[in-house]
Design an enzyme around this catalytic site. Sequence first.
Site, PDB file in Angstrom:
ATOM      1  N   ASP A 252      -2.489   4.911   0.563  1.00  0.00           N
ATOM      2  CA  ASP A 252      -2.995   3.548   0.517  1.00  0.00           C
ATOM      3  C   ASP A 252      -3.884   3.497   1.747  1.00  0.00           C
ATOM      4  O   ASP A 252      -3.377   3.412   2.871  1.00  0.00           O
ATOM      5  CB  ASP A 252      -1.867   2.513   0.621  1.00  0.00           C
ATOM      6  CG  ASP A 252      -2.422   1.094   0.586  1.00  0.00           C
ATOM      7  OD1 ASP A 252      -3.622   0.934   0.851  1.00  0.00           O
ATOM      8  OD2 ASP A 252      -1.660   0.156   0.313  1.00  0.00           O
ATOM      9  N   HIS A 253      -5.193   3.573   1.537  1.00  0.00           N
ATOM     10  CA  HIS A 253      -6.079   3.798   2.683  1.00  0.00           C
ATOM     11  C   HIS A 253      -5.975   2.684   3.731  1.00  0.00           C
ATOM     12  O   HIS A 253      -6.367   2.856   4.867  1.00  0.00           O
ATOM     13  CB  HIS A 253      -7.534   3.999   2.233  1.00  0.00           C
ATOM     14  CG  HIS A 253      -8.181   2.758   1.727  1.00  0.00           C
ATOM     15  ND1 HIS A 253      -8.151   2.391   0.415  1.00  0.00           N
ATOM     16  CD2 HIS A 253      -8.838   1.776   2.378  1.00  0.00           C
ATOM     17  CE1 HIS A 253      -8.777   1.241   0.272  1.00  0.00           C
ATOM     18  NE2 HIS A 253      -9.198   0.843   1.445  1.00  0.00           N
TER      19      HIS A 253
ATOM     20  N   HIS B  52      -1.957  -3.099  -0.838  1.00  0.00           N
ATOM     21  CA  HIS B  52      -2.402  -3.488   0.509  1.00  0.00           C
ATOM     22  C   HIS B  52      -1.574  -4.635   1.109  1.00  0.00           C
ATOM     23  O   HIS B  52      -1.152  -4.583   2.260  1.00  0.00           O
ATOM     24  CB  HIS B  52      -3.864  -3.918   0.500  1.00  0.00           C
ATOM     25  CG  HIS B  52      -4.801  -2.887  -0.052  1.00  0.00           C
ATOM     26  ND1 HIS B  52      -4.562  -1.539   0.051  1.00  0.00           N
ATOM     27  CD2 HIS B  52      -5.975  -3.008  -0.697  1.00  0.00           C
ATOM     28  CE1 HIS B  52      -5.554  -0.872  -0.520  1.00  0.00           C
ATOM     29  NE2 HIS B  52      -6.429  -1.744  -0.986  1.00  0.00           N
TER      30      HIS B  52
END
Length: 488
Positions: A179-180, A242
């Site tokens: 999950d960047h 996010h």
Amino acid sequence: MSTSTTIVILGGTGDLAQRKLIPALYTLDVLGRLPASVSVVGFARAKLDDASYREHMWKGARELSGQPVERKAWDRFAKRLSYVRADLADPASFEALRARLKAIEDGAERADRIFYLAVSPSLFTPAIRGLGGAGLASEDTGWRRVVVEKPFGEDEASAAKLDDEVHAVFRESQVYRIDHYLGKETVQNLLVFRFANTIFEPVWNRNYVDNVQITVSETVTVGDRAGYYDGVGVIRDMVQNHLLQLLCLIAMEPPSSPDPEALRSKRVEVLEAVRRWSSEEYAKNAVAGQYDGYLEEKGVAQGSRTPTYAAMRLFIDNWRWQGVPFYLRSGKAMAGKRSEIAIHFKAPPLTLFAQPEGHVHAPNVLAMCVGPDEGFHLRFSSKVPDEGMLIEPEHMEFHYRTSYAGREIPEAYQRLLEDALTGDASLFIRGDQIKHAWSIVDPLLKRLADPASPKPEAYAAGSWGPAAADALLARDGFAWDSLCGHDD
Ligand code: NAP
């Protein structure tokens, strides 16, 4: 010992590879942080060879990455790149990859490999099976790691199925789910802020915190991604990953050691403690919205119920947070672009300074701005000079742009690729965390998909979402209050 490390990018010609992965590796090379032993192999169907692949990536990096790419430095870096023209559906392609790896690793006493799945999620399983079928995951000559892009599944059941596929070939410790968001500098700074300072910890709990608001808003509409987005929606695109990541970082207990597993376990514990709402309970605890004009976007299904906005109220049933509402919201076509966590503190127990009628005394808020104006804001009350005891809110602010002027904030993928190379999984998502995250949002997804339940509420593009999202907080006596970007 001579070592060879190869990063195989399955989907090596795609948008992610051009926009993020190759530019991040280029930057690491320029900074002298990419060991000389590292090679990169692009794997995709496009009719390219090594030379044309390098040119394709040069063009992509220059035009899409938004970062400067210099020809001389690129040519030095590009020597690491090669290409295998291959189809994931064809087992012979993986044999071709194996032959290429053998050639690259020739003469090395140790050969490590990262397989980066930069393909559409529907191809994750064929990719994993192909790697396993060709024996490429076997750790005979060195370690093997697999990086899996998001989204990991589209609900709890499909994520569990994908996990089974992955685990049939790789052990959990070899799996790096991205999950960047976690690779963002400012997201990592949340950990430093919380666990490298002592003054915040005593107030970081239900005794002092009234509510927590997490906002990830975008001003853009779905644009040319409508075809993809319409089957996904804001819950899968933003909330499940996010926003719940931010929730974990803000609510987690301090880990007892810097060990990656200790950190990951603390994040998982937060999600375990999130009170599960049923589909019916979500009627009172969530609001879905769709911006005006969404249904006319090219690629959106007629009468689509896909939400482009969601707000929800969650509770974390543990000693620290019992009774404190966490409000999460995310949307497209919103009035401002920001990723922010705002901790709203309780009002003082006694009002010593009477204020004129209609003058609201704003309580303390600590806002952590993950982007775009990275930094922190602390709102406190101050006496206005020579106005009796009139109180106004003031802000203490820290901005990356001034405190670290001239320093680039690194791209998330730069950090994540570096961590994958060194085997630090702290900023990657463990399988159990994905499972819990899906189990929190699954009943809401079911509710939204049910034709018998109300459609998402319309909201004006350029607004802060549907009125019902304000009512969600007003019911508890609160209001959305954003400090980050208060000057935009
Ligand atoms: P994309 O632009 O569509 O790229 C897909 C890649 O897969 C291309 O290189 C394509 O090349 C290759 N490919 C497709 N079918 C193949 C097959 N049968 N065999 C071998 N290669 C095949 O997608 P993307 O935007 O890069 O996204 C990749 C992944 O990253 C997705 O899971 C996405 O959700 C995730 N992600 C992307 C971004 C982003 O900024 N783009 C951000 C976050 C997450 P050929 O057509 O030449 O085969």
